[in-house]
Structure formats: C-alpha cells, structure tokens
Design a protein around this motif. Structure first.
Motif, mmCIF file in Angstrom:
data_model
loop_
_atom_site.group_PDB
_atom_site.id
_atom_site.type_symbol
_atom_site.label_atom_id
_atom_site.label_comp_id
_atom_site.label_asym_id
_atom_site.label_seq_id
_atom_site.Cartn_x
_atom_site.Cartn_y
_atom_site.Cartn_z
ATOM 1 N N THR A 26 53.976 65.124 91.817
ATOM 2 C CA THR A 26 52.533 65.467 91.655
ATOM 3 C C THR A 26 52.332 66.049 90.188
ATOM 4 O O THR A 26 53.260 66.557 89.402
ATOM 5 N N THR A 27 51.096 66.014 89.711
ATOM 6 C CA THR A 27 50.712 66.346 88.453
ATOM 7 C C THR A 27 50.773 67.909 88.365
ATOM 8 O O THR A 27 51.261 68.515 87.576
ATOM 9 N N ALA A 28 50.408 68.681 89.505
ATOM 10 C CA ALA A 28 50.487 70.117 89.468
ATOM 11 C C ALA A 28 51.981 70.494 89.340
ATOM 12 O O ALA A 28 52.320 71.436 88.795
ATOM 13 N N GLU A 29 52.897 69.974 89.880
ATOM 14 C CA GLU A 29 54.277 70.245 89.934
ATOM 15 C C GLU A 29 54.977 70.059 88.520
ATOM 16 O O GLU A 29 55.633 70.989 87.897
ATOM 17 N N ILE A 30 54.412 68.964 87.888
ATOM 18 C CA ILE A 30 54.932 68.460 86.469
ATOM 19 C C ILE A 30 54.403 69.667 85.768
ATOM 20 O O ILE A 30 54.958 70.322 84.677
ATOM 21 N N ALA A 31 53.286 69.931 85.693
ATOM 22 C CA ALA A 31 52.396 71.049 84.775
ATOM 23 C C ALA A 31 53.031 72.262 85.094
ATOM 24 O O ALA A 31 53.197 73.009 83.865
ATOM 25 N N GLN A 32 53.372 72.616 86.165
ATOM 26 C CA GLN A 32 53.894 73.921 86.431
ATOM 27 C C GLN A 32 55.336 74.117 85.845
ATOM 28 O O GLN A 32 55.938 74.801 84.989
ATOM 29 N N ALA A 33 56.239 72.984 86.072
ATOM 30 C CA ALA A 33 57.612 72.866 85.286
ATOM 31 C C ALA A 33 57.586 72.944 83.851
ATOM 32 O O ALA A 33 58.575 73.585 83.418
ATOM 33 N N TYR A 34 56.607 72.615 83.241
ATOM 34 C CA TYR A 34 56.541 72.288 81.754
ATOM 35 C C TYR A 34 55.641 73.457 81.333
ATOM 36 O O TYR A 34 55.489 73.513 80.000
ATOM 37 N N GLU A 35 54.866 74.266 82.180
ATOM 38 C CA GLU A 35 53.857 75.355 81.871
ATOM 39 C C GLU A 35 52.848 74.437 80.884
ATOM 40 O O GLU A 35 52.575 74.843 79.527
ATOM 41 N N ILE A 36 52.422 73.515 81.115
ATOM 42 C CA ILE A 36 51.311 72.753 80.469
ATOM 43 C C ILE A 36 50.044 72.650 81.217
ATOM 44 O O ILE A 36 50.061 72.828 82.586
ATOM 45 N N SER A 37 48.856 72.535 80.698
ATOM 46 C CA SER A 37 47.540 72.016 81.405
ATOM 47 C C SER A 37 47.634 70.976 82.343
ATOM 48 O O SER A 37 48.099 69.845 82.026
ATOM 49 N N GLU A 38 47.353 71.137 83.500
ATOM 50 C CA GLU A 38 47.305 70.343 84.643
ATOM 51 C C GLU A 38 46.067 69.411 84.253
ATOM 52 O O GLU A 38 46.107 68.088 84.718
ATOM 53 N N ALA A 39 45.198 69.773 83.932
ATOM 54 C CA ALA A 39 43.829 68.974 83.487
ATOM 55 C C ALA A 39 44.207 67.966 82.305
ATOM 56 O O ALA A 39 43.868 66.813 82.712
ATOM 57 N N HIS A 40 44.840 68.429 81.411
ATOM 58 C CA HIS A 40 45.329 67.403 80.405
ATOM 59 C C HIS A 40 46.355 66.373 80.912
ATOM 60 O O HIS A 40 46.065 65.313 80.789
ATOM 61 N N LEU A 41 47.133 66.920 81.743
ATOM 62 C CA LEU A 41 48.236 65.910 82.419
ATOM 63 C C LEU A 41 47.534 64.956 83.296
ATOM 64 O O LEU A 41 48.167 64.018 83.396
ATOM 65 N N THR A 42 46.431 65.393 83.994
ATOM 66 C CA THR A 42 45.683 64.398 84.698
ATOM 67 C C THR A 42 45.071 63.367 84.061
ATOM 68 O O THR A 42 45.171 62.174 84.401
ATOM 69 N N LYS A 43 44.422 63.666 82.818
ATOM 70 C CA LYS A 43 44.025 62.444 81.963
ATOM 71 C C LYS A 43 45.215 61.601 81.842
ATOM 72 O O LYS A 43 44.924 60.201 81.628
ATOM 73 N N ILE A 44 46.427 62.215 81.395
ATOM 74 C CA ILE A 44 47.323 61.321 80.683
ATOM 75 C C ILE A 44 47.987 60.500 82.206
ATOM 76 O O ILE A 44 48.366 59.306 81.869
ATOM 77 N N THR A 45 47.779 61.166 83.135
ATOM 78 C CA THR A 45 48.502 60.247 84.443
ATOM 79 C C THR A 45 47.574 59.224 84.544
ATOM 80 O O THR A 45 48.113 57.974 84.851
ATOM 81 N N HIS A 46 46.161 59.380 84.286
ATOM 82 C CA HIS A 46 45.190 58.161 84.600
ATOM 83 C C HIS A 46 45.646 57.080 83.578
ATOM 84 O O HIS A 46 45.706 55.880 83.866
ATOM 85 N N GLN A 47 45.706 57.596 82.489
ATOM 86 C CA GLN A 47 46.223 56.601 81.237
ATOM 87 C C GLN A 47 47.325 55.567 81.600
ATOM 88 O O GLN A 47 47.474 54.559 81.393
ATOM 89 N N LEU A 48 48.245 56.543 82.058
ATOM 90 C CA LEU A 48 49.865 55.896 82.253
ATOM 91 C C LEU A 48 49.515 54.851 83.471
ATOM 92 O O LEU A 48 50.253 53.964 83.643
ATOM 93 N N GLY A 49 48.803 55.373 84.478
ATOM 94 C CA GLY A 49 48.713 54.630 85.598
ATOM 95 C C GLY A 49 47.788 53.082 85.377
ATOM 96 O O GLY A 49 48.446 52.092 85.605
ATOM 97 N N LEU A 50 46.780 53.371 84.155
ATOM 98 C CA LEU A 50 46.231 51.994 83.976
ATOM 99 C C LEU A 50 46.961 51.182 83.244
ATOM 100 O O LEU A 50 46.725 49.885 83.223
ATOM 101 N N GLY A 51 48.059 51.848 82.262
ATOM 102 C CA GLY A 51 48.617 50.821 81.496
ATOM 103 C C GLY A 51 49.944 50.422 82.053
ATOM 104 O O GLY A 51 50.702 49.571 81.550
#
Length: 152
Positions: A26-51
């Motif tokens: 999950t996005t939440a799991e990855i954001a927590q593991a790397y201590e990065i913004s979940e909101a930012h990671l969600t946008k990236i997840t969307h783009q990587l999925g579209l690509g």
C-alpha cells in the motif's frame, strides 16, 4: 543535474515493490517505510499505474505490485517517463531566449552529457537495485556505517 523528488520517490516505490513481490503493498505502508509524504506518493502511484509500470488493485485488501519483472524495468525509460524535462540550462528548452544559442558550443556539450547520463541509465534495470532473494531491503544504513561515505 538534479532529478526531481517525483523521480526519487518513483524509484523508491518500485524498489519497495520489487522487494515484496509476494504481496500487494500500500501507499501508506511505503510512505511510512521511507518516511515520505503519502499524498505525494499517491500522485506518483497514479502516474506509474497510468504508465503501466505498476498494477493497482482498489478496495479493501487492495494495493499495488510491479506490472513487469524487475529485469524488464529499464531505469532510463523510467526516468524519462517520470521527469518533466531535462532542461539543464535555459538554452536546452524549446522556447529559449538565450542570445548565445546560435554560436554557443556549451549547448552541444550539455546535450551530449545528458545523452551519456541517460545512456548509462539505459544499461541498468530495477533488478540490479533489489536485495538478493531472502534478504530484506535496508531502509537506513547500519548504525556503524560512516555517514561521510554517503556524502562522497
């Protein structure tokens, strides 16, 4: 040259997914593991999925996984897909107002350097960034790791 945070996070996300091929992450799991913004990671997840880089599953029990084998995910292609542009200096942009463009030799050198950088990335895949099977991905260097080695 400096890659955007989006590219950095996209690479981290793919490394994490490649390190956990047995399950959806999950996005939440990855954001927590790397201590990065979940909101930012969600946008990236969307783009990587579209690509087509990742496959996402919505709903309860959902998450994401790599859409391809890590050995088929080329780092150069990924960086080209995620980076918004590679304008190292203004003259490399389409709408350059540089007065030196017609007679400047630096533009050619920058273009060749960028091509060499991307060419090097083209020689590598996500598989090279993953830990060997059965070993966990280290998120931080060990406590006795010399910090100066990270800055070198």
């Amino acid at each position: 040259m400096r890659l955007t945070t989006m590219t950095d996070y996209a690479l981290r996300l793919l490394i994490y997914l490649g390190s956990h091929p047995e399950r959806l992450c999950t996005t939440a799991e990855i954001a927590q593991a790397y201590e990065i913004s979940e909101a930012h990671l969600t946008k990236i997840t969307h783009q990587l999925g579209l690509g087509g880089w990742i496959t996402t599953v919505r709903g309860k029990g959902g998450g994401m996984r790599l859409a391809h084998d890590p050995s088929a995910i080329n780092l150069g292609a990924l960086v080209r897909a995620v980076e918004p542009d590679f304008m190292l200096v203004e003259c490399l942009g389409e709408d350059s107002d540089c007065r030196l463009t017609q007679r400047c030799r630096l533009t050619r050198i920058f273009k060749e350097a960028l091509a060499a950088f991307l060419g090097e990335l083209d020689q590598h895949t996500l598989a090279e960034l993953l830990p060997p099977p059965g070993r966990k991905l280290p998120l931080r260097p060990p406590p006795d790791f010399p910090i100066r080695a990270l800055k070198a």
